[in-house]
Design an enzyme around this catalytic site. Structure first.
Site, PDB file in Angstrom:
ATOM      1  N   GLU A  74      16.930 -47.127 -39.526  1.00  0.00           N
ATOM      2  CA  GLU A  74      15.834 -46.532 -40.307  1.00  0.00           C
ATOM      3  C   GLU A  74      15.309 -47.534 -41.332  1.00  0.00           C
ATOM      4  OE1 GLU A  74      16.561 -42.686 -42.091  1.00  0.00           O
ATOM      5  OE2 GLU A  74      14.664 -42.748 -43.195  1.00  0.00           O
ATOM      6  N   LYS A 118      26.118 -37.128 -36.596  1.00  0.00           N
ATOM      7  CA  LYS A 118      25.574 -38.402 -37.076  1.00  0.00           C
ATOM      8  C   LYS A 118      26.015 -38.578 -38.519  1.00  0.00           C
ATOM      9  CE  LYS A 118      21.014 -39.011 -38.164  1.00  0.00           C
ATOM     10  NZ  LYS A 118      21.104 -39.312 -39.611  1.00  0.00           N
ATOM     11  N   ASP A 178      19.770 -33.888 -41.964  1.00  0.00           N
ATOM     12  CA  ASP A 178      19.891 -33.373 -43.335  1.00  0.00           C
ATOM     13  C   ASP A 178      18.539 -33.457 -44.049  1.00  0.00           C
ATOM     14  OD1 ASP A 178      19.854 -36.098 -43.714  1.00  0.00           O
ATOM     15  OD2 ASP A 178      21.656 -36.184 -44.975  1.00  0.00           O
ATOM     16  N   SER A 179      17.513 -33.973 -43.344  1.00  0.00           N
ATOM     17  CA  SER A 179      16.135 -33.899 -43.842  1.00  0.00           C
ATOM     18  C   SER A 179      15.708 -32.438 -43.962  1.00  0.00           C
ATOM     19  CB  SER A 179      15.180 -34.660 -42.914  1.00  0.00           C
ATOM     20  OG  SER A 179      15.360 -34.246 -41.569  1.00  0.00           O
ATOM     21  N   ASP A 211      23.673 -33.718 -38.412  1.00  0.00           N
ATOM     22  CA  ASP A 211      23.964 -34.665 -39.485  1.00  0.00           C
ATOM     23  C   ASP A 211      25.146 -34.196 -40.310  1.00  0.00           C
ATOM     24  OD1 ASP A 211      22.687 -37.085 -39.968  1.00  0.00           O
ATOM     25  OD2 ASP A 211      20.878 -36.128 -40.756  1.00  0.00           O
ATOM     26  N   GLU A 246      25.749 -41.444 -41.993  1.00  0.00           N
ATOM     27  CA  GLU A 246      25.073 -42.625 -42.549  1.00  0.00           C
ATOM     28  C   GLU A 246      26.072 -43.659 -43.037  1.00  0.00           C
ATOM     29  OE1 GLU A 246      22.235 -41.591 -45.602  1.00  0.00           O
ATOM     30  OE2 GLU A 246      21.197 -40.151 -44.308  1.00  0.00           O
TER      31      GLU A 246
END
Ligand code: KIV
Length: 300
Positions: A195, A126, A57-58, A96, A128
């Protein structure tokens, strides 16, 4: 132009990387994961031979120009994942789950993850967060969608955390992150991203969990490393965190190349004869001397 040879076999004969294969790499040859957001990005990452391509999602920051990753939508992620999937990578393709697509209920989480798989072509997702995400992860794993965890500095928590800060510097915080990693392992993730955590904590987590850890800003003692492609290629117009090693300076090279093209157009040296198309016979020259279209139309 470089004639440098790669140590990697050409992509056509590379074996497809799967989630179980990544899981089995625990403690073995270090894993490499790189982000990609489009077809050429998927091609170059795969041709270089990374194990995992992450449609992160970057994309929000490095491609779409948003301030935070929380602005990216599920439809955005599906669009970018599908573009990378069309590169048909041998690397495992992980997408993501964007902010607020895995927070409301396990059922909604499953529906959203299924769209990334069915419409985007993702082979794993993925998401978070630690212990609070366990219920959602269990739901996905029981539906046979492989899940990668992500703890430590989780960019989607920017507002709750009050910024992007290294996590786990204090013992209490570090212990909570170890518990989170164990909870994710128990919930069934096949790998976990660490991270922005101290190297010693990443090492401790890596020793404790049976699934591979993939670090970013987490020191050298994880089972693998991940970077954002635009950071490592020097093609990011924002801030470069200190853990980024730049292997190229593509933004500078791109500006210089475009500048050379502008100067060539200005002085008439672009395009050349070789860069132009030509008519088949010499009569083409007559076209130049023929009356113009308007003159012909009025009978001159
Ligand atoms: O979105 C992303 O690029 C990521 C990596 C930094 C792990 O989550």
């Amino acid at each position: 132009m470089s004639n440098a040879k790669s140590d990697h076999p050409p992509p056509a004969i590379r074996k497809k990387v799967t989630a179980p294969a990544v899981r089995a790499r625990k403690g073995g040859k270090p894993l490499t994961m790189l982000t990609a957001y489009d077809f050429p990005g998927g091609k170059v990452a795969d041709q270089a031979g990374v194990d995992i391509i992450l449609v992160g999602d970057s994309v929000a920051n490095v491609v779409l120009g948003y301030e935070t990753t929380n602005e990216v939508t599920l439809d955005d992620m599906i669009h970018h994942t599908a573009a990378v999937a069309r590169a048909r990578p041998s690397a495992l393709l992980v997408a993501d789950m964007p902010w607020m697509t895995f927070h409301v209920s396990p059922e909604e989480t499953l529906r959203n993850a299924a769209r990334l798989v069915r419409e985007g072509g993702a082979e794993a997702v993925k998401l978070e967060g630690g212990t609070p995400r366990v219920e959602m992860i269990r739901k996905l794993v029981s539906a046979e969608i492989p899940v990668m965890g992500h703890i430590g500095l989780t960019p989607q928590s920017v507002h709750a955390a009050g910024g992007y800060r290294v996590r786990g510097r204090r013992l209490e915080d570090a212990r909570r992150l170890i518990d989170d990693a164990l909870a994710l392992e128990e919930a069934g993730v096949f790998a976990v991203v660490l991270e922005g955590v101290p190297a010693i904590l990443a090492q401790a987590i890596t020793r404790r969990v049976s699934v591979p850890t993939i670090g970013i800003g987490a020191g050298p003692d994880t089972d693998g490393q991940v970077l954002v492609m635009h950071d490592m290629l020097g093609f990011n117009f924002g801030h470069y965190p200190k853990f980024v090693r730049r292997y190229a300076e593509l933004s500078g090279e791109a500006v210089a190349a475009i500048d050379r093209w502008i100067r060539d157009v200005d002085r008439g040296s672009f395009p050349s004869e070789e860069e132009s198309y030509h008519m088949i016979d010499a009569a083409a020259l007559e076209l130049i001397d023929e009356p113009s279209g308007t003159d012909r139309a009025i009978g001159h």
